[in-house]
Design an enzyme around this catalytic site. Structure first.
Site, PDB file in Angstrom:
ATOM      1  N   CYS B 139       1.083  -0.728  -0.164  1.00  0.00           N
ATOM      2  CA  CYS B 139      -0.020   0.479   0.039  1.00  0.00           C
ATOM      3  C   CYS B 139       0.735   1.259  -0.150  1.00  0.00           C
ATOM      4  O   CYS B 139       1.823   1.499   1.186  1.00  0.00           O
ATOM      5  CB  CYS B 139      -0.735  -0.288   1.673  1.00  0.00           C
ATOM      6  SG  CYS B 139      -2.117   1.265   1.683  1.00  0.00           S
ATOM      7  N   ASN B 204       0.984  -4.454  -6.047  1.00  0.00           N
ATOM      8  CA  ASN B 204      -0.117  -3.254  -5.923  1.00  0.00           C
ATOM      9  C   ASN B 204      -0.398  -2.167  -6.091  1.00  0.00           C
ATOM     10  O   ASN B 204      -0.178  -1.797  -7.205  1.00  0.00           O
ATOM     11  CB  ASN B 204       0.663  -3.107  -4.366  1.00  0.00           C
ATOM     12  CG  ASN B 204      -0.734  -3.301  -3.357  1.00  0.00           C
ATOM     13  OD1 ASN B 204      -1.946  -1.803  -3.100  1.00  0.00           O
ATOM     14  ND2 ASN B 204      -0.600  -4.048  -2.460  1.00  0.00           N
ATOM     15  N   THR B 205      -0.917  -1.136  -5.914  1.00  0.00           N
ATOM     16  CA  THR B 205      -1.398  -0.167  -6.869  1.00  0.00           C
ATOM     17  C   THR B 205       0.033   1.028  -7.137  1.00  0.00           C
ATOM     18  O   THR B 205       1.213   1.437  -6.195  1.00  0.00           O
ATOM     19  CB  THR B 205      -2.363   0.855  -5.745  1.00  0.00           C
ATOM     20  OG1 THR B 205      -1.546   1.491  -4.603  1.00  0.00           O
ATOM     21  CG2 THR B 205      -3.498  -0.184  -6.470  1.00  0.00           C
ATOM     22  N   CYS B 357       3.131   8.316 -39.075  1.00  0.00           N
ATOM     23  CA  CYS B 357       3.740   8.044 -39.549  1.00  0.00           C
ATOM     24  C   CYS B 357       4.486   9.101 -41.073  1.00  0.00           C
ATOM     25  O   CYS B 357       6.273   9.591 -40.349  1.00  0.00           O
ATOM     26  CB  CYS B 357       4.037   6.705 -41.201  1.00  0.00           C
ATOM     27  SG  CYS B 357       5.380   6.677 -41.661  1.00  0.00           S
ATOM     28  N   CYS B 382       9.401   1.965 -45.185  1.00  0.00           N
ATOM     29  CA  CYS B 382       9.025   1.333 -44.462  1.00  0.00           C
ATOM     30  C   CYS B 382       9.594   0.816 -43.049  1.00  0.00           C
ATOM     31  O   CYS B 382      10.831  -0.109 -43.971  1.00  0.00           O
ATOM     32  CB  CYS B 382       7.578   0.411 -44.252  1.00  0.00           C
ATOM     33  SG  CYS B 382       7.091  -0.681 -42.593  1.00  0.00           S
ATOM     34  N   CYS B 392      -4.369   2.764 -36.494  1.00  0.00           N
ATOM     35  CA  CYS B 392      -5.395   2.808 -36.784  1.00  0.00           C
ATOM     36  C   CYS B 392      -6.930   2.648 -36.784  1.00  0.00           C
ATOM     37  O   CYS B 392      -6.835   1.156 -35.485  1.00  0.00           O
ATOM     38  CB  CYS B 392      -5.149   1.336 -37.741  1.00  0.00           C
ATOM     39  SG  CYS B 392      -6.918   0.985 -38.939  1.00  0.00           S
TER      40      CYS B 392
HETATM   41  C1  LIG Z   1      -9.582   1.075  -3.205  1.00  0.00           C
HETATM   42  C2  LIG Z   1      -8.646   0.739  -3.179  1.00  0.00           C
HETATM   43  C3  LIG Z   1      -8.642  -0.240  -1.665  1.00  0.00           C
HETATM   44  C4  LIG Z   1      -7.215  -0.847  -2.118  1.00  0.00           C
HETATM   45  N1  LIG Z   1      -6.862  -2.147  -0.367  1.00  0.00           N
HETATM   46  C5  LIG Z   1      -5.665  -2.697  -0.623  1.00  0.00           C
HETATM   47  C6  LIG Z   1      -5.535  -3.695   0.439  1.00  0.00           C
HETATM   48  O1  LIG Z   1      -6.510  -3.059   1.459  1.00  0.00           O
HETATM   49  N2  LIG Z   1      -4.543  -4.031   0.543  1.00  0.00           N
HETATM   50  C7  LIG Z   1      -4.191  -4.735  -0.574  1.00  0.00           C
HETATM   51  O2  LIG Z   1      -3.247  -5.347  -0.010  1.00  0.00           O
HETATM   52  N3  LIG Z   1      -4.452  -4.440  -1.498  1.00  0.00           N
HETATM   53  C8  LIG Z   1      -5.488  -2.811  -2.113  1.00  0.00           C
HETATM   54  N4  LIG Z   1      -5.384  -2.319  -3.102  1.00  0.00           N
HETATM   55  C9  LIG Z   1      -5.155  -2.822  -4.081  1.00  0.00           C
HETATM   56  C10 LIG Z   1      -5.631  -4.516  -4.806  1.00  0.00           C
HETATM   57  O3  LIG Z   1      -5.642  -4.856  -4.271  1.00  0.00           O
HETATM   58  C11 LIG Z   1      -4.832  -4.552  -6.438  1.00  0.00           C
HETATM   59  O4  LIG Z   1      -3.183  -5.160  -6.339  1.00  0.00           O
HETATM   60  C12 LIG Z   1      -4.536  -3.701  -7.172  1.00  0.00           C
HETATM   61  O5  LIG Z   1      -5.544  -2.609  -7.273  1.00  0.00           O
HETATM   62  C13 LIG Z   1      -4.122  -3.773  -8.909  1.00  0.00           C
HETATM   63  O6  LIG Z   1      -5.364  -4.181  -9.361  1.00  0.00           O
HETATM   64  P1  LIG Z   1      -6.441  -3.938 -10.426  1.00  0.00           P
HETATM   65  O7  LIG Z   1      -6.126  -3.068 -11.544  1.00  0.00           O
HETATM   66  O8  LIG Z   1      -7.164  -5.244 -10.693  1.00  0.00           O
HETATM   67  O9  LIG Z   1      -7.196  -3.061  -9.941  1.00  0.00           O
HETATM   68  C14 LIG Z   1      -6.696  -1.790  -3.193  1.00  0.00           C
HETATM   69  C15 LIG Z   1      -6.969  -1.067  -4.081  1.00  0.00           C
HETATM   70  C16 LIG Z   1      -8.225   0.007  -4.163  1.00  0.00           C
HETATM   71  C17 LIG Z   1      -8.730   0.438  -5.668  1.00  0.00           C
HETATM   72  S1  SF4 Z   2      -8.407   3.123 -41.971  1.00  0.00           S
HETATM   73 FE1  SF4 Z   2      -6.142   2.331 -40.816  1.00  0.00          FE
HETATM   74  S2  SF4 Z   2      -4.995   1.898 -42.916  1.00  0.00           S
HETATM   75 FE2  SF4 Z   2      -7.278   3.442 -43.711  1.00  0.00          FE
HETATM   76  S3  SF4 Z   2      -6.553   5.656 -43.016  1.00  0.00           S
HETATM   77 FE3  SF4 Z   2      -7.358   4.705 -41.704  1.00  0.00          FE
HETATM   78  S4  SF4 Z   2      -5.389   5.051 -40.225  1.00  0.00           S
HETATM   79 FE4  SF4 Z   2      -4.607   4.502 -42.189  1.00  0.00          FE
HETATM   80  S1  SF4 Z   3       5.250   0.158 -39.810  1.00  0.00           S
HETATM   81 FE1  SF4 Z   3       6.336   0.995 -41.384  1.00  0.00          FE
HETATM   82  S2  SF4 Z   3       4.060   2.661 -42.418  1.00  0.00           S
HETATM   83 FE2  SF4 Z   3       4.107   1.982 -39.957  1.00  0.00          FE
HETATM   84  S3  SF4 Z   3       4.176   3.954 -39.167  1.00  0.00           S
HETATM   85 FE3  SF4 Z   3       6.270   2.583 -38.767  1.00  0.00          FE
HETATM   86  S4  SF4 Z   3       7.830   2.825 -41.255  1.00  0.00           S
HETATM   87 FE4  SF4 Z   3       5.875   4.175 -41.450  1.00  0.00          FE
END
Ligand SMILES: Cc1cc2nc3c(=O)[nH]c(=O)nc-3n(C[C@H](O)[C@H](O)[C@H](O)COP(=O)(O)O)c2cc1C
Ligand code: SF4
Ligand code: SF4
Ligand SMILES: Cc1cc2nc3c(=O)[nH]c(=O)nc-3n(C[C@H](O)[C@H](O)[C@H](O)COP(=O)(O)OP(=O)(O)OC[C@H]3O[C@@H](n4cnc5c(N)ncnc54)[C@H](O)[C@@H]3O)c2cc1C
Ligand code: SF4
Lengths: 461, 446
Positions: B139, B204-205, B357, B382, B392
């Site tokens: 945390c 964790n976060t 590009c 390219c 795209c």
């Molecule tokens: C509001 C909130 C509270 C959290 N509290 C805890 C906690 O008490 N203990 C813990 O280990 N992780 C805590 N976390 C972290 C989460 O368990 C998790 O590791 C983190 O959010 C990444 O996963 P996610 O991207 O799926 O959210 C918390 C996350 C959030 C959003």
């Molecule tokens: S749809 Fe994709 S390939 Fe066609 S102009 Fe847009 S970015 Fe380029």
């Molecule tokens: S892959 Fe080739 S065409 Fe696509 S952005 Fe990169 S250099 Fe340009």
């Protein structure tokens, strides 16, 4: 819901009073903040975005959508207004399904384009509600420009010129400014006095005077303007109407669709506006669709659009056609008007001839049908009245201009529906007005000093 | 049907999906709901020592970052260990374990770094019938200032010492939960191993400030105008966690030490990746906090369908299979040459590959052909970097196609060799360069 009132002939008050407001309210509800953010997230921020290239005013759509998505709607509005000062109206009236949204890559990807029009409205509404102004006027140049026509073309041109510090006077023959924004656009696309609010917003920059009831050809001539101003811009739209060329056209009950819509747009109380029980609209463009839908919304029982060619040739987009049919309008193709049927001098129906294409040319097939009607609206296109374009070269009945908007007569620019390259879209009119302003500005800057002022020739001082 | 039953350091569970020690495992109510939903096991929210319970802040304790459509990508928290009385937790643990004998129930513990404290708590936890303990050395906030959590986890000697006490005073399997807030995860893992840990769990976060309120200028989550660094988790941390798991799995000193994979696991696919990189099971926190316990149904069905499709009969059949493919950069094959290919039928012409590009890579994607908008890779430019694939928006629209030996690489003008050659053998590598004066120096290709 209350019952409709059955009244034969042409009559007002076909609907229960509460229905009018409901029928003529906003076609698309504006997006709220959440909806706008969700929609904005859908945009891919394309390179050289196809949507942007499909916009006649080339608004930087990916940029403004990105600005919306980052919580910067005023920045988005600025991006829009930089290209299109009437971005608010365009957001409401553009047939986006044929412009930006048709080109959106998400249309290709999944048939669901980013709703650019609604996002544009979201941003421009935010700016207009906050009265956020993004342009400041350059120091006054002392140059004076006459703009004829206060429609989208004229307004865009006037704004562009005002930004550069020029003084603009707009002349319009009508009692209200806005052109078709005020008199033509379907009421459900621009309700609640939006056209006038937008004019106030656009002219807030200063340096734009609007003189109403001033008609070119009646109250002054082009030569008068040339004498009084440093440059002239014509954005006079199309005020003439094509004839049906059908027998009986003068009967009572045959009306111009544009006049009907103008009357509707100006009506204070729609329940006093008469409409036929059975209405036929002749034409295949946006005007025909709008007239038909609004006739239906006023309570007409049967509304039929008759077009002399096929569905694919109609100027109205598929989306517009679907909107009409969803409102109960019947659209019939390959029918050309032959004769207005009358009883006691009043319209009782219309006789139409079936048509077909023979070697690419439209031909009558000889047999006919008739549709009973109390009222017939002509929506077969408007024309430029040549007397308004004295001394200007016309192509196909419209004013010829070059890429910058210059007419054949030096010192006179034109844009919008009245020019040959106009395409009867608000947004194109805006683009042409804007570009002409730039051209006028450059032309004036190229002249060393205000020549006419020096010569003391000005009428207004 | 694939057999997804799990046996992690002797702790059995019907599937390898456990809930990590966190709010989802805070009390009997949540844990029973989780078991009903199908979770294979839980690590109970960390217990502290006997005495007045911990207090948490009473304002916001989470912050987040989002992707498109406000999908939660990363969560940050300033919560502490359990704020409920030790006795209540112990009673509930006992009662839940009795009611759910087939599920794994591991208890997370964090007490001061003194032998007496551990000696005191271990028997009372063991008495609950719990399947094992997890030592919370991770945390990063609140507890570390009190000399616990990551304050211990950052000092390998402490880890080793505490682990040893635990192994001494309990017969329960000991899992040591590691903090990622260190420079090299192998040191704490080795320490746990030396101390006799049955397994490590990670990560964790991660210490983080998730955002700043631009009106009040307070870090978020904001407690009356002030903020503190919190712990970051969720999808955004998965790549960091995967790397740390792999580092431990391939370290000769800890190879074979069981690992419980944690960090950003959201789908069956994430879980399978952790297990392929050496995790024996996985733990989930943020995904459950985002969507609720029901997501385990997707994880179970997704994992077993994939195993059926690939013919993996049980978890051991694929566990650790990717470990041997993790190597150091210097051993990557420099004769492997790939070029991007755009599937023109899938391409929606957004142009993002081109601009990426063009502006930031190797100017290898054309934007028009015959005057028309068109995106196509130019093989002579390219370098095969994969950036375009990553930007795209259409899945599988751009793929990287390897050149076969004998083919011409249009960029270098050289024929692709049928021979593995890495940096250690490369002429540009100073340590392989012949001594000056040797005239037969092979010039680099470019
Ligand atoms: C509001 C909130 C509270 C959290 N509290 C805890 C906690 O008490 N203990 C813990 O280990 N992780 C805590 N976390 C972290 C989460 O368990 C998790 O590791 C983190 O959010 C990444 O996963 P996610 O991207 O799926 O959210 C918390 C996350 C959030 C959003
Ligand atoms: S749809 Fe994709 S390939 Fe066609 S102009 Fe847009 S970015 Fe380029
Ligand atoms: S892959 Fe080739 S065409 Fe696509 S952005 Fe990169 S250099 Fe340009
Ligand atoms: C019924 C209808 C519906 C439409 N719906 C849509 C829609 O949904 N979306 C869309 O994009 N487009 C639509 N259009 C087309 C769009 O309205 C026009 O393309 C646009 O208004 C053209 O702008 P403008 O400035 O060129 O002309 P206008 O808007 O026609 O403005 C011309 C102005 O010049 C004035 N004027 C004309 N002659 C003179 C004169 N001699 N002296 C002084 N003033 C004069 C007029 O009074 C008017 O104010 C519609 C058109 C109609 C008729
Ligand atoms: S084409 Fe569509 S996705 Fe691309 S920038 Fe325009 S609105 Fe966004």
């Amino acid at each position: 819901m209350s019952q409709p009132v059955v009244k034969p002939g042409i009559a007002a008050g076909r609907l229960a009073p509460d229905r009018y407001r409901e029928n003529f309210s906003d076609l698309h509800a504006p997006l709220d903040r959440h909806e706008a953010l969700v929609e904005a997230d859908r945009c891919y921020f394309c390179f050289d975005a196809p949507c942007m290239n499909a916009c006649p005013t080339e608004i930087d759509i990916p940029l403004f959508i990105r600005e919306i998505s980052t919580g910067n709607p005023l920045g988005a509005a600025e991006t829009i207004f930089e290209q299109n000062i009437l971005g608010g109206m365009c957001a409401r009236v553009c047939p986006t399904e044929e412009l930006c949204e048709e080109a959106c890559v998400r249309e290709a990807a999944e048939g669901k384009p980013v709703r650019i029009g609604l996002l544009q409205r979201y941003a421009t509404d935010a700016a207009m509600d906050a009265n956020a102004q993004f342009f400041t006027r350059a120091p006054r140049t002392g140059r004076r420009i006459a703009v004829v026509g206060a429609g989208p073309a004229g307004l865009a041109c006037a704004h562009g010129l005002a930004v550069h510090g020029h003084d603009v006077t707009i002349f319009d023959g009508r009692p209200k400014a806005g052109g078709l924004n005020e008199y033509g656009i379907a009421s459900y696309k621009s309700p609640d006095g939006f056209a006038q609010a937008e004019i106030d917003y656009v002219t807030a920059i200063g340096g734009i005077a609007i003189e109403l009831g001033q008609m070119l050809g009646r109250d002054f001539t082009l030569s008068d303007l040339e004498a009084r101003f440093d440059a002239v811009f014509l954005g006079i739209g199309l005020s003439g109407v094509n004839a049906l060329r059908a027998e009986g056209e003068e009967a009572s009950g045959v009306e111009d669709a544009v006049d009907f819509i103008a009357e509707l747009r100006q009506a204070n109380d729609l329940s006093l506006l008469p409409i036929g029980q059975r209405v036929v609209v002749i034409g295949g463009g946006m005007t025909a669709i709008d007239a038909a839908i609004q006739a239906k919304l006023l309570g007409a029982e049967e509304v039929t659009i008759c077009y002399r060619r096929g569905k694919g040739e109609m100027n109205a987009s598929d989306w517009e056609q679907d909107l009409a049919t969803s409102r109960g309008v019947v659209i019939r193709h390959w029918l050309a008007p032959l004769r207005v049927l009358t009883e006691d001098g009043r319209v009782s129906g219309i006789e139409l001839e079936y048509t077909q294409l023979v070697d690419g040319r439209l031909q009558g097939m000889g047999h006919t049908t008739s549709i009973p009607a109390d009222q017939i609206f002509k929506a077969i296109g408007q024309t430029l009245e040549p007397r308004h374009a004295e001394g200007l070269t016309l192509i196909g009945g419209r004013i010829e201009i070059d890429a910058e908007g210059r007419t054949s007569r030096p010192g006179i620019w034109a844009g919008g529906d009245c020019v040959a390259t106009g395409d009867d879209l608000t947004v194109t009119a805006v683009a042409q007005g804007r570009d002409a302003a730039q051209s006028i500005h450059l032309a004036l800057a190229a002249r060393s000093a205000p020549a006419r002022a020096q010569a003391g020739e000005r009428i207004h001082g | 049907m694939a057999d997804i039953r799990s046996n992690f350091v002797g702790i059995k569970s019907p599937n390898p999906f456990w809930l990590a020690s966190a709010p989802p495992t805070d009390k009997a109510y949540n844990v029973e709901r989780a078991f009903k939903a199908g979770w294979g096991g839980v690590v109970w929210k960390t217990l502290g020592e006997e005495g007045p319970p911990i207090v948490n802040v009473n304002g916001p304790r989470y912050g987040a970052i989002w992707g498109a459509d406000r999908r939660l990508l990363g969560l940050n928290n300033i919560e502490l260990i359990t704020d409920r009385a030790l006795q209540i937790n112990l009673q509930e643990i006992k009662q839940v374990k009795l009611a759910w004998p087939d599920r794994a129930l591991v208890v997370s513990i964090m007490v001061p770094c003194e032998e007496e404290s551990w000696k005191a708590i271990l028997p009372v936890v063991e008495e609950t019938g719990a399947d094992g303990i997890e030592l919370n050395f991770g945390c990063p906030h609140g507890m570390s200032e009190r000399g616990m959590g990551s304050a211990v986890g950052q000092v390998p000697e402490y880890i080793e010492m505490v682990t040893r006490w635990c192994k001494q005073y309990t017969r329960m399997p000991v899992i040591v939960k590691l903090t990622p807030n260190i420079t090299d995860i192998r040191y704490p893992a080795r320490a746990a191993h030396r101390g006799g840990a049955d397994a490590v769990s990670l990560i964790n976060t991660i210490s983080s400030i998730v955002s700043v309120d631009l009106d009040s200028f307070s870090p978020e989550p904001s407690i009356n105008g002030k903020g503190s660094h919190g712990g970051y988790c969720g999808p955004a941390v998965k790549p960091i966690a995967l790397n740390m798991v792999a580092e431990i799995a391939r370290d000769p000193e800890t190879a074979g030490l069981p690992i419980s994979g944690i960090g950003g696991i959201t789908t069956w696919r994430d879980a399978a990746e952790f297990m392929a990189l050496g995790a024996g099971n996985v733990q989930v926190c943020t995904a459950a906090m985002t969507y609720g316990f029901k997501i385990v149904e997707e994880m179970i069905s997704g994992l077993s369908n994939w195993m059926d499709e690939k013919g993996h009969a049980d978890l051991d059949a694929f566990a650790g299979r990717a470990v041997r493919n993790v190597t150091d950069w210097q051993y990557l094959d420099l004769n492997y040459i790939a070029k991007a290919r755009i599937d023109q039928d899938l391409c929606i012409s957004c142009g993002r590959c081109h601009i990426a590009c063009e502006d930031t890579s190797h100017q290898a994607i054309m934007k028009e052909k015959d005057g028309k908008r068109h995106f196509e890779v130019m093989d002579d430019e390219c370098v095969g970097c994969n950036l375009c694939v990553n930007v795209c928006p259409v899945e599988d629209c751009i793929t990287m196609v390897p050149l076969e030996p004998g083919m011409l690489d249009e960029r270098t003008g050289r024929i692709v060799e049928d021979r593995y050659a890495n940096w250690t053998m490369h002429p540009n590598n100073p340590s392989t360069r012949p001594t000056p004066g040797d005239v037969s120096v092979v010039e680099p290709a470019e």
